[in-house]
Scaffold this motif. Structure first.
Motif, mmCIF file in Angstrom:
data_model
loop_
_atom_site.group_PDB
_atom_site.id
_atom_site.type_symbol
_atom_site.label_atom_id
_atom_site.label_comp_id
_atom_site.label_asym_id
_atom_site.label_seq_id
_atom_site.Cartn_x
_atom_site.Cartn_y
_atom_site.Cartn_z
ATOM 1 N N PRO A 76 -3.590 12.719 -7.504
ATOM 2 C CA PRO A 76 -4.082 11.361 -8.451
ATOM 3 C C PRO A 76 -4.747 11.007 -8.205
ATOM 4 C CG PRO A 76 -1.387 12.303 -7.514
ATOM 5 C CD PRO A 76 -2.633 13.104 -7.032
ATOM 6 N N MET A 77 -5.045 10.171 -6.625
ATOM 7 C CA MET A 77 -6.213 9.590 -6.062
ATOM 8 C C MET A 77 -7.209 10.469 -5.517
ATOM 9 S SD MET A 77 -3.802 6.482 -4.268
ATOM 10 C CE MET A 77 -4.863 5.236 -3.958
ATOM 11 N N TYR A 107 3.251 -0.115 -0.029
ATOM 12 C CA TYR A 107 1.697 0.820 -0.107
ATOM 13 C C TYR A 107 1.270 0.472 2.161
ATOM 14 C CZ TYR A 107 -2.731 1.319 -0.314
ATOM 15 O OH TYR A 107 -4.337 2.070 0.210
ATOM 16 N N PHE A 108 1.687 -0.262 1.935
ATOM 17 C CA PHE A 108 1.031 -0.893 3.564
ATOM 18 C C PHE A 108 1.598 -0.587 4.228
ATOM 19 C CE2 PHE A 108 -3.230 -2.716 1.010
ATOM 20 C CZ PHE A 108 -3.443 -2.386 1.774
ATOM 21 N N ASN A 109 2.840 0.225 4.300
ATOM 22 C CA ASN A 109 3.672 0.985 5.692
ATOM 23 C C ASN A 109 3.413 2.385 5.766
ATOM 24 O OD1 ASN A 109 5.201 -1.190 5.419
ATOM 25 N ND2 ASN A 109 6.758 -0.869 4.013
ATOM 26 N N LEU A 110 3.125 2.595 4.373
ATOM 27 C CA LEU A 110 2.639 4.616 4.701
ATOM 28 C C LEU A 110 1.140 4.614 6.211
ATOM 29 C CD1 LEU A 110 1.766 5.070 1.578
ATOM 30 C CD2 LEU A 110 4.248 5.658 2.435
ATOM 31 N N LEU A 120 -2.318 4.255 -10.487
ATOM 32 C CA LEU A 120 -2.577 5.837 -9.689
ATOM 33 C C LEU A 120 -2.042 5.366 -8.660
ATOM 34 C CD1 LEU A 120 -6.959 5.910 -9.654
ATOM 35 C CD2 LEU A 120 -4.808 7.703 -10.553
ATOM 36 N N LEU A 121 -1.848 4.457 -7.827
ATOM 37 C CA LEU A 121 -0.598 4.550 -6.582
ATOM 38 C C LEU A 121 0.947 4.911 -6.726
ATOM 39 C CD1 LEU A 121 -0.489 3.665 -3.738
ATOM 40 C CD2 LEU A 121 0.214 1.438 -4.534
ATOM 41 N N ASP A 122 0.850 4.255 -7.851
ATOM 42 C CA ASP A 122 2.537 5.002 -8.019
ATOM 43 C C ASP A 122 2.574 6.247 -8.506
ATOM 44 O OD1 ASP A 122 3.750 2.730 -8.478
ATOM 45 O OD2 ASP A 122 2.999 2.414 -10.378
ATOM 46 N N ARG A 139 -1.469 12.983 1.776
ATOM 47 C CA ARG A 139 -2.723 12.170 2.624
ATOM 48 C C ARG A 139 -3.643 11.168 2.654
ATOM 49 N NH1 ARG A 139 -5.192 17.752 0.236
ATOM 50 N NH2 ARG A 139 -3.698 19.215 1.336
ATOM 51 N N LEU A 140 -2.435 10.182 1.196
ATOM 52 C CA LEU A 140 -2.499 8.824 1.060
ATOM 53 C C LEU A 140 -2.188 8.470 2.407
ATOM 54 C CD1 LEU A 140 -3.336 5.868 0.113
ATOM 55 C CD2 LEU A 140 -1.411 5.330 -0.937
ATOM 56 N N ALA A 141 -1.079 8.189 2.778
ATOM 57 C CA ALA A 141 -0.484 7.787 4.958
ATOM 58 C C ALA A 141 -1.968 8.534 5.735
ATOM 59 C CB ALA A 141 0.127 8.937 5.079
ATOM 60 N N ASP A 142 -2.239 9.593 5.656
ATOM 61 C CA ASP A 142 -2.951 10.310 6.735
ATOM 62 C C ASP A 142 -4.267 9.569 6.486
ATOM 63 O OD1 ASP A 142 -3.875 12.540 8.563
ATOM 64 O OD2 ASP A 142 -5.356 13.187 6.771
ATOM 65 N N PHE A 143 -5.012 9.057 5.441
ATOM 66 C CA PHE A 143 -6.143 8.458 5.035
ATOM 67 C C PHE A 143 -6.080 7.066 5.490
ATOM 68 C CE2 PHE A 143 -8.632 5.095 2.465
ATOM 69 C CZ PHE A 143 -9.886 5.888 2.342
#
Length: 318
Positions: free
Chosen positions: A276-277, A88-91, A226-228, A239-243
């Motif tokens: 999804p998130m 997750y924290f590599n995004l 949710l993350l998966d 979008r998660l990487a951008d966030f």
């Protein structure tokens, strides 16, 4: 100049060496998508293929938030950067172009002012002084595109209200993304971030995202689930990487953001809506936002789960 990933892919396919390297990376990305374990030699081959791209435009390409064929562009980006998605924290590298470089998406307040002055809406808006969210809706109604796309997603997301079985969450999310991607930010920001002093206004703001369909399940799922779901979807993962990139908190920064750009964080937050998130306001009486999930029963992944939830619930930058 940095090219978009669709143009970079087309250039690569015309070059036999680049084409062969790209095919290896496609197979590597496919294995990751299907959660197929890679042996040591395969992992080395994938990593070497990424390094072999060197200064290829593929390695440095980006996508635009409102471009056509956005999903294709993002698929190319994650094919080339598959090694970044191990955790997750590599995004933290966004596939999206810096908003400052997207001049044509900058909001045009002159156009909005012309809309407002061109119609006799003073009486319509005068009664909304105590409810800025209602006023924001009236301003949206002045734009044909805003009112059409808002009506579109509202009708999809409220269909079968009260019965989750009849709510097509995927279509609801697509409608929300269409609204936030295609309507000028003059309108969308007013509706999403309208300041409220009372619960009536707060309820309208919370219902912007039509929570019964897009946000809430009957029971709260685990945040890791949710993350998966998000990482399996190119748009959500992007979008998660951008966030993550634009909303990384920093205690010493005046706006709480490590990137020193609070506006970019808000734009990245808007990008999460319709995925999804999807986040939302958690009540009618506060500005606190959250994901609809819990970290109960997370076992030895509780810390990771808390970090995911904390990116929304206790993020100084956001």
């Amino acid at each position: 100049p940095r090219s978009d990933c669709i143009a970079a892919e087309q250039l690569c396919l015309l070059d036999s060496i680049c084409n062969a390297t790209y095919k290896i990376l496609e197979n590597c990305a496919l294995a990751k998508t299907r959660f197929l374990p890679l042996d040591h030699d395969s992992r080395v081959r994938c990593l070497n293929a990424e390094l072999d791209l060197g200064n290829s435009s593929l390695l440095h390409c980006k996508c635009h938030r409102r471009m056509k064929r956005q999903e294709h562009c993002l698929r190319v980006f994650w094919t080339v950067h598959a090694s970044m998605t191990d955790g997750y924290f590599n995004l933290e590298t966004s596939p999206y172009e810096n908003p400052a470089n997207e001049e044509h998406w900058k909001t045009d307040y002159n156009e909005l002012a012309a809309l407002l002055s061109g119609r006799d809406c003073s009486s319509q808006l005068a009664g909304d002084a105590t409810n800025p969210c209602l006023r924001a809706t009236h301003v949206c109604n002045l734009s044909k595109k805003c009112v059409r796309l808002r009506t579109d997603y509202a009708s999809i997301c409220t269909r079968g209200a009260g019965s989750e079985d009849m709510c097509d969450r995927r279509k609801c999310h697509r409608g929300l993304r269409n609204f936030f991607e295609k309507v000028p930010e003059d309108f969308t920001r007013r509706i999403l971030f309208c300041p409220c002093q009372d619960e009536l206004c707060g309820e309208r703001r919370r219902k912007t995202i039509v929570p019964d369909c897009s946000f809430q399940y009957n029971t709260k799922p685990n945040c890791l689930w949710l993350l998966d779901s998000c990482l399996e979807d190119h748009i959500c993962k992007s979008r998660l990487a951008d966030f993550q990139q634009n909303c990384q908190p920093a205690d010493m920064s005046p706006d709480g953001c490590s990137q020193h750009n609070h506006a970019a964080c808000l734009q990245a937050y808007m990008g999460m809506i319709g995925t999804p998130m999807t986040p939302n306001y958690i009540s009618n009486s506060s500005v606190e936002v959250s994901l609809w999930c819990t970290c109960e029963s997370s076992g030895n992944q509780k810390e990771k789960c808390d970090q995911i939830l904390g990116m929304f619930e206790s993020n100084k930058c956001l």
